[in-house]
Design an enzyme around this catalytic site. Structure first.
Site, PDB file in Angstrom:
ATOM      1  CE  LYS A 251      11.026  23.190  38.650  1.00 19.74           C
ATOM      2  NZ  LYS A 251      10.393  22.047  38.766  1.00 19.74           N
TER       3      LYS A 251
ATOM      4  CG  ASP B 181      14.681  27.237  41.776  1.00 19.04           C
ATOM      5  OD1 ASP B 181      13.935  26.639  42.326  1.00 19.04           O
ATOM      6  OD2 ASP B 181      14.208  28.085  40.945  1.00 19.04           O
TER       7      ASP B 181
ATOM      8  CG  MET C 254      18.391  26.911  30.689  1.00 19.16           C
ATOM      9  SD  MET C 254      16.630  26.738  31.424  1.00 19.16           S
ATOM     10  CE  MET C 254      16.008  28.554  30.892  1.00 19.16           C
TER      11      MET C 254
END
Length: 238
Positions: free
Chosen positions: A60, A38, A169
């Protein structure tokens, strides 16, 4: 297909900084034949694998093109069935917002052996590195960890009653998070901390209140970020 038996390791990279990598993760990287990784904080992790290791970036990042999960699943199965030792390197801990279920299901369905290796989650490490205890006998007898990627999916009435909140996030939705909490009665004077790039040389920390923090961080790209809300923020020694 090959007679050599492959295996996939779903490994947590922690904060991305090699200093916070577990010993088991370090050893697995040192013997990996295929690395599927990632978006990571520290590129030094990519230097830990053998020179002939195949490295595939499937990271991502919000707002940027990313590899579809179905393609990641396919790559894991493909190289495992070729008899390779595959390390699937994920930020933080694989089981905390790590999309492991889909990958494990694909591996199981195709008869691929796998193992999950824990990593240090930023939800726990970022507050610690910022000097903020998540629990306290008087100020915080519990805490909740959640992602604010989709604010509409959360029970803000329930969350607003908890003493300490840790949000992953949530940088893009910081204003919305504050709005929802205040709508449920959280005081504008509630302390809040924003921890950006935790555990790296780029780490930055802002502390303020629900009333002031948006203006304090105006113009800053808050990603990757950990947000801590609650009275324990006031225990931080600047």
């Amino acid at each position: 297909m090959t007679n050599q038996k492959g295996k996939v390791y779903l490994v947590g990279a922690g904060l991305g900084n090699v200093a916070y990598l577990t010993l088991k993760a370090y050893n697995l990287l040192a013997s990996a034949q295929v690395l599927i990784y990632d978006a990571l904080v520290d590129g030094e992790l990519l230097q830990l694998v053998p020179a002939d290791c195949l490295k595939l970036d499937v990271g991502k990042r919000g707002g940027q093109p990313s590899t579809p999960q179905a393609e990641i699943n396919h790559l894991l199965v493909k190289y495992c069935q070729q008899g390779k030792q595959v390390v699937r390197l994920k930020s933080g801990d694989p089981f905390i917002f790590g999309r492991c279920n889909s990958e494990m299901a694909a591996l199981t369905a195709n008869g691929c052996e796998f193992e999950v290796v824990p990593g240090i989650s930023s939800a726990l490490a970022a507050p610690l590195l910022a000097g903020i205890p998540l629990t306290d006998p008087l100020l915080s007898r519990c805490f909740a960890v959640f992602t604010a990627h989709d604010p509409d999916a959360l029970d803000w009435e329930a969350l607003s009653r908890l003493e300490t909140l840790v949000i992953l996030m949530g940088g893009q939705n910081l204003g919305e998070v504050i709005k929802r909490l205040q709508q449920q009665g959280r005081s504008p004077s509630t302390p809040i901390a924003i921890i950006l790039w935790a555990g790296t040389q780029e780490q930055q920390i802002w502390t303020g209140t629900l009333e002031t923090i948006v203006e304090q961080t105006s113009g800053v790209l808050l990603s990757p970020v950990v947000i801590v809300i609650g009275e324990v923020v006031g225990l931080r020694r600047n």
